[in-house]
Design a protein around this motif. Structure first.
Motif, PDB file in Angstrom:
ATOM      1  N   UNK A 131      27.709 -75.352  84.415  1.00  0.00           N
ATOM      2  CA  UNK A 131      26.548 -74.460  84.473  1.00  0.00           C
ATOM      3  C   UNK A 131      25.402 -75.107  85.240  1.00  0.00           C
ATOM      4  N   UNK A 132      25.192 -76.389  84.998  1.00  0.00           N
ATOM      5  CA  UNK A 132      24.124 -77.106  85.698  1.00  0.00           C
ATOM      6  C   UNK A 132      24.390 -77.139  87.205  1.00  0.00           C
ATOM      7  N   UNK A 133      25.658 -77.341  87.550  1.00  0.00           N
ATOM      8  CA  UNK A 133      26.044 -77.366  88.962  1.00  0.00           C
ATOM      9  C   UNK A 133      25.825 -76.008  89.610  1.00  0.00           C
ATOM     10  N   UNK A 134      26.222 -74.933  88.890  1.00  0.00           N
ATOM     11  CA  UNK A 134      26.037 -73.572  89.416  1.00  0.00           C
ATOM     12  C   UNK A 134      24.557 -73.247  89.568  1.00  0.00           C
ATOM     13  N   UNK A 157      25.866 -64.507  90.202  1.00  0.00           N
ATOM     14  CA  UNK A 157      25.105 -65.302  89.248  1.00  0.00           C
ATOM     15  C   UNK A 157      23.801 -64.634  88.840  1.00  0.00           C
ATOM     16  N   UNK A 158      23.196 -63.912  89.755  1.00  0.00           N
ATOM     17  CA  UNK A 158      21.974 -63.193  89.401  1.00  0.00           C
ATOM     18  C   UNK A 158      22.298 -62.081  88.393  1.00  0.00           C
ATOM     19  N   UNK A 159      23.454 -61.434  88.579  1.00  0.00           N
ATOM     20  CA  UNK A 159      23.888 -60.406  87.631  1.00  0.00           C
ATOM     21  C   UNK A 159      24.067 -60.998  86.240  1.00  0.00           C
ATOM     22  N   UNK A 160      24.746 -62.137  86.170  1.00  0.00           N
ATOM     23  CA  UNK A 160      24.996 -62.778  84.882  1.00  0.00           C
ATOM     24  C   UNK A 160      23.689 -63.217  84.220  1.00  0.00           C
ATOM     25  N   UNK A 161      22.774 -63.705  85.040  1.00  0.00           N
ATOM     26  CA  UNK A 161      21.494 -64.175  84.508  1.00  0.00           C
ATOM     27  C   UNK A 161      20.664 -63.033  83.941  1.00  0.00           C
ATOM     28  N   UNK A 162      20.552 -61.958  84.712  1.00  0.00           N
ATOM     29  CA  UNK A 162      19.767 -60.811  84.255  1.00  0.00           C
ATOM     30  C   UNK A 162      20.404 -60.181  83.019  1.00  0.00           C
ATOM     31  N   UNK A 163      21.726 -60.098  83.006  1.00  0.00           N
ATOM     32  CA  UNK A 163      22.427 -59.526  81.849  1.00  0.00           C
ATOM     33  C   UNK A 163      22.114 -60.315  80.588  1.00  0.00           C
ATOM     34  N   UNK A 164      22.181 -61.644  80.682  1.00  0.00           N
ATOM     35  CA  UNK A 164      21.881 -62.483  79.526  1.00  0.00           C
ATOM     36  C   UNK A 164      20.437 -62.307  79.082  1.00  0.00           C
ATOM     37  N   UNK A 165      19.540 -62.185  80.049  1.00  0.00           N
ATOM     38  CA  UNK A 165      18.117 -62.063  79.724  1.00  0.00           C
ATOM     39  C   UNK A 165      17.811 -60.775  78.967  1.00  0.00           C
ATOM     40  N   UNK A 166      18.536 -59.699  79.258  1.00  0.00           N
ATOM     41  CA  UNK A 166      18.254 -58.418  78.596  1.00  0.00           C
ATOM     42  C   UNK A 166      18.543 -58.459  77.103  1.00  0.00           C
ATOM     43  N   UNK A 184      24.503 -55.144  88.039  1.00  0.00           N
ATOM     44  CA  UNK A 184      25.180 -54.867  86.767  1.00  0.00           C
ATOM     45  C   UNK A 184      26.691 -55.065  86.852  1.00  0.00           C
ATOM     46  N   UNK A 185      27.155 -55.602  87.936  1.00  0.00           N
ATOM     47  CA  UNK A 185      28.605 -55.718  88.126  1.00  0.00           C
ATOM     48  C   UNK A 185      29.228 -56.826  87.278  1.00  0.00           C
ATOM     49  N   UNK A 186      28.415 -57.765  86.846  1.00  0.00           N
ATOM     50  CA  UNK A 186      28.898 -58.856  85.997  1.00  0.00           C
ATOM     51  C   UNK A 186      27.935 -59.038  84.832  1.00  0.00           C
ATOM     52  N   UNK A 187      28.463 -59.541  83.733  1.00  0.00           N
ATOM     53  CA  UNK A 187      27.617 -59.869  82.603  1.00  0.00           C
ATOM     54  C   UNK A 187      27.626 -58.821  81.510  1.00  0.00           C
ATOM     55  N   UNK A 188      27.089 -59.201  80.361  1.00  0.00           N
ATOM     56  CA  UNK A 188      27.042 -58.354  79.171  1.00  0.00           C
ATOM     57  C   UNK A 188      25.596 -57.958  78.924  1.00  0.00           C
ATOM     58  N   UNK A 189      25.236 -56.747  79.337  1.00  0.00           N
ATOM     59  CA  UNK A 189      23.870 -56.260  79.195  1.00  0.00           C
ATOM     60  C   UNK A 189      23.600 -55.750  77.781  1.00  0.00           C
ATOM     61  N   UNK A 190      22.337 -55.758  77.414  1.00  0.00           N
ATOM     62  CA  UNK A 190      21.904 -55.228  76.127  1.00  0.00           C
ATOM     63  C   UNK A 190      22.288 -53.750  76.020  1.00  0.00           C
ATOM     64  N   UNK A 191      22.920 -53.366  74.913  1.00  0.00           N
ATOM     65  CA  UNK A 191      23.425 -51.999  74.748  1.00  0.00           C
ATOM     66  C   UNK A 191      22.325 -50.944  74.836  1.00  0.00           C
ATOM     67  N   UNK A 192      21.231 -51.180  74.136  1.00  0.00           N
ATOM     68  CA  UNK A 192      20.164 -50.172  74.126  1.00  0.00           C
ATOM     69  C   UNK A 192      19.581 -49.978  75.526  1.00  0.00           C
ATOM     70  N   UNK A 193      19.454 -51.058  76.255  1.00  0.00           N
ATOM     71  CA  UNK A 193      18.965 -50.952  77.626  1.00  0.00           C
ATOM     72  C   UNK A 193      19.928 -50.126  78.471  1.00  0.00           C
TER      73      UNK A 193
END
Length: 524
Positions: free
Chosen positions: A30-33, A59-68, A114-123
């Motif tokens: 993760x640190x390398x990525x 990676x931006x998709x995964x990051x935003x998904x986690x943040x939501x 939104x192509x990658x990652x697990x977004x918040x359901x309510x969002x």
């Protein structure tokens, strides 16, 4: 995630963590990525290679998904803002003539993240409601003189073979990763063209004119195909490609209702699927987890068939002829047929074993119960076999070769589909505790699955008998269906008498499939 979270300034927002992935190796990767992503972000976009753009977008998709998934005030506001600006252009600042001009709509940009990652359901739910409303407005405007529909001159997607101009594509991919949100989205209703409320499923599958979003020189079906994956998540409760758990097979009222709607829609107009047959594998994957519901609809014991084909959750209400037309349509596709063929045999074998071990579950003797399941297997296999035979003749395709390549492919998806079909059969009898991860070994379901792939018989000098090698010749398909059903009965009961009777019953069921198909067509 390091945001002001009242009343503790600087408090780090709560993050959902998969503990199994928090290892030294994972942290190092993760640190390398992160270091690479930061380096890429500092480069001029014009200097990025296509591969680097792929790194960055993923990676931006995964990051935003986690943040939501944070419920900090700042993130709650951000999610609300993203929905609100969905129909606003993302302006491109800079000097004339292009500076500060209208860019792609917010929905187009956000959906491509939104192509990658697990977004918040309510969002996802709120976003989807707003997106569909805007989608209907945009596509209606496209019908007018000089109308353009969705689109942008900007490059908004670097992943796959679609341009990314259709915001429903990325959103469907997000739903495939969020089953609960997918169920709520597809069953939610909004006003249709006639002013009446219609489900989002009906709008997207039956009515929407999906735009051609292919990249130059490439043909893309990513949009509708992603909808198929999202429907898998919505109806099964888990992500596509993952085996169902005991909790997943306990379908909710909403999930079962959505599957009923799906079956009825295809039954009403088979071209809805046939024109986009690449979705057939998804529909077959879904069907594997609704085997009790489909088999129950084909059975004549109206009063007690729920005990013959029990479910642990809400059962989907399906008419017999609707089930026949649906199965006939899905099985015309190679992948659709393969999945239905294998999953039904495995389900039947597991169910025979459970009915044998629980002799009072169905109000017939164990012998008659196994015979009924054998007849039902022959009927099911006859329906999909006739369908595949029909399509092979229609396409004048050479379907004779179904050898090692097919087996290799089946062994790949078999783990999830077969595991799910087995869980569906076992859970009503054993409860959640009876399902063991990877527990096919030593079971009737495991023996049958292995036999379909590698042949039936002992490992001695006698060569194993292969099944379903030539799925174009109906006599060979019938032979395979009968033999596999007999092997299922023998594996489930240990009785040669049950094995012998199963062959007779499976043969009757297989032969009854043709008139049933004809009746279902005539009744339409």
């Amino acid at each position: 995630m390091n945001m002001d979270n009242e009343p503790y300034p600087g408090f780090k927002g709560m993050v959902q963590i998969n503990e199994a992935k928090v290892t030294r190796a994972a942290n190092a990767a993760a640190a390398k990525d992160a270091k690479r992503a930061t380096k890429l972000a500092k480069k001029d976009p014009e200097d990025l290679s296509p591969e680097e753009f792929d790194e960055m977008q993923r990676n931006l998709s995964l990051t935003v998904a986690a943040a939501t998934n944070s419920d900090s005030p700042a993130m709650m506001k951000w999610k609300k803002d993203m929905v609100a600006i969905g129909d606003d252009p993302i302006r491109d600042p800079g000097p004339a003539p292009h500076g500060d001009s209208g860019g792609p709509e917010g929905f187009i940009v956000m959906s491509n993240l939104m192509r990658y990652g697990d977004y918040d359901d309510k969002f996802l739910e709120e976003y989807g409601t707003a997106l569909v409303k805007e989608d209907k407005r945009v596509l209606e405007g496209a019908k007018q003189l000089n109308g353009s529909g969705w689109g942008t001159t900007s490059t908004v997607n670097h992943l796959g073979n679609d341009e990314g101009n259709d915001p429903l594509t990325g959103y469907m991919k997000a739903l495939a990763n969020s089953p609960d949100a997918a169920t709520k989205f597809f069953t939610a209703k909004q006003k249709g063209d006639d002013g009446k409320a219609e489900s989002n499923f009906k709008y997207l599958f039956e009515e929407r004119k999906w735009p051609d979003d292919s990249m130059p020189g490439k043909e893309s079906v990513t949009g509708r195909n992603s909808m198929g994956h999202a429907l898998e998540a919505a109806t099964t409760g888990h992500r596509p490609g993952e085996p169902a758990t005991a909790e997943n097979v306990k379908h909710s009222k909403e999930q079962a209702g959505l599957f009923s709607a799906l079956v009825n829609s295809v039954s009403e107009d088979q071209d809805r699927l046939r024109r986009h047959e690449y979705m057939s594998d998804s529909f077959a994957n879904i069907s594997a987890e609704y085997m009790p519901d489909l088999n129950r609809s084909l059975d004549s014991d109206i009063k007690n068939r729920d005990k013959l084909f029990p479910t642990s959750g809400t059962a989907a209400e399906i008419d017999k002829y609707d089930a026949v037309r649906f199965l006939h349509t899905v099985a015309r596709n190679n992948e659709g047929y393969d999945t239905l063929n294998v999953s039904q045999h495995v389900y039947a074998a597991a169910l025979m074993e459970q009915q044998h071990n629980h002799p009072n579950a169905y109000p017939e003797s164990t012998e008659k119960t196994i015979n009924k399941l054998s007849y039902g297997t022959g009927l099911f296999q006859g329906i999909i076999g006739a369908s595949h035979h029909f399509q092979a003749d229609k396409s004048d395709a050479d379907e004779a070769a179904r050898g090692d390549a097919w087996k290799e492919h089946a062994s790949t998806w078999g783990g999830s589909v077969v595991g799910s079909a087995t869980a569906v059969a076992m859970t009503p009898f054993t409860g959640p505790g009876g399902i063991v991860a990877g527990g096919l070994a030593g079971t009737a379901a495991g023996e049958v699955f292995n036999g379909i792939l590698n042949g039936f018989g002992d490992d001695g000098e006698k060569q194993k008998e292969q099944v379903y090698q030539n799925v174009k010749e109906m006599d060979q398909v019938e032979h395979s269906a009968i033999l596999t059903t007999q092997e299922s009965a023998k594996a489930a009961t240990g009785s040669e008498e049950a094995e012998s009777e199963a062959g007779d019953e499976a043969g009757k069921g297989f032969r009854d499939a043709t008139p049933l198909i004809e009746d279902s067509i005539a009744a339409q």
